[in-house]
Design a protein around this motif. Structure first.
Motif, PDB file in Angstrom:
ATOM      1  N   PRO A  36     -30.481 -41.173 -30.035  1.00 19.91           N
ATOM      2  CA  PRO A  36     -31.487 -40.496 -29.654  1.00 19.91           C
ATOM      3  C   PRO A  36     -32.823 -40.942 -30.241  1.00 19.91           C
ATOM      4  N   GLY A  37     -32.966 -41.375 -31.539  1.00 21.42           N
ATOM      5  CA  GLY A  37     -34.131 -41.947 -32.136  1.00 21.42           C
ATOM      6  C   GLY A  37     -34.699 -43.027 -31.235  1.00 21.42           C
ATOM      7  N   GLN A  38     -33.780 -43.926 -31.024  1.00 18.73           N
ATOM      8  CA  GLN A  38     -34.143 -45.201 -30.116  1.00 18.73           C
ATOM      9  C   GLN A  38     -34.568 -44.846 -28.872  1.00 18.73           C
ATOM     10  N   ASP A  73     -37.306 -53.379 -34.439  1.00 17.21           N
ATOM     11  CA  ASP A  73     -36.272 -54.726 -34.472  1.00 17.21           C
ATOM     12  C   ASP A  73     -34.842 -54.690 -33.884  1.00 17.21           C
ATOM     13  N   LEU A  74     -34.302 -53.366 -33.956  1.00 17.33           N
ATOM     14  CA  LEU A  74     -33.007 -53.342 -33.154  1.00 17.33           C
ATOM     15  C   LEU A  74     -33.113 -53.191 -31.627  1.00 17.33           C
ATOM     16  N   ALA A  75     -34.332 -52.613 -31.124  1.00 15.70           N
ATOM     17  CA  ALA A  75     -34.617 -52.514 -29.650  1.00 15.70           C
ATOM     18  C   ALA A  75     -35.140 -54.083 -29.315  1.00 15.70           C
ATOM     19  N   GLU A  76     -35.724 -54.858 -30.258  1.00 17.12           N
ATOM     20  CA  GLU A  76     -35.921 -56.213 -29.789  1.00 17.12           C
ATOM     21  C   GLU A  76     -34.582 -56.933 -29.676  1.00 17.12           C
ATOM     22  N   GLU A  77     -33.942 -56.778 -30.498  1.00 20.65           N
ATOM     23  CA  GLU A  77     -32.739 -57.432 -30.768  1.00 20.65           C
ATOM     24  C   GLU A  77     -31.879 -57.203 -29.473  1.00 20.65           C
TER      25      GLU A  77
END
Length: 149
Positions: A36-38, A73-77
């Protein structure tokens, strides 16, 4: 907790439906490999009229900048966002959605609509129309003292 005027029951029922919708949405998000945060980060970025600085996103999300950094960082990954140099400040970085990020948002939106349709599917067509009609009335914004209130 019901009151004689039904307001307590209304609140309980609305909260219950929303809890169920959120629970279903969280399960579907997990299947998509996001949280949900992403999703909130991606949606906020989607509503912007162009790339945004991380600090602006943190302010829009009302979170600490460092928590946005870890989400970015996670979304870019996962290929959902990309960082760009800020043309007005060489020290700053902008963030934008990638086509993959937009596709994920579209898929999640479609899933949310499917979930809502499943819930409405428990009602007949006439019941659905009546529920929506009543919710439109209850959901109207009127100030206290207005004739419509």
């Amino acid at each position: 907790m019901t009151t004689s005027d039904g307001s307590g029951e209304l609140l309980e029922l609305l909260y219950g439906v929303l809890r169920g919708v959120r629970r279903d949405a969280a399960a579907r998000l997990e299947l998509q490999g996001t949280t949900p945060g992403q999703l909130r980060l991606l949606r906020t970025l989607e509503r912007c009229d162009g790339p945004r600085r991380l600090g602006e996103l943190a302010a829009a999300l009302d979170v600490a900048p460092r928590s946005v950094t870890s989400k970015v960082d996670l979304a870019e990954e996962h290929g959902l966002v990309r960082r760009l140099p800020d043309p007005t400040d060489r020290r700053a970085t902008l963030l934008e959605l990638t086509p993959e990020g937009r596709s994920l948002l579209a898929a999640i939106s479609a899933q949310r609509h499917e979930g809502a349709a499943e819930r409405l599917g428990r009602l007949s067509g006439d019941e659905q129309a009546e529920l929506l009609r009543l919710l439109r009335i209850v959901g109207q914004d009127t100030a206290p003292g207005d004739p419509g209130a």
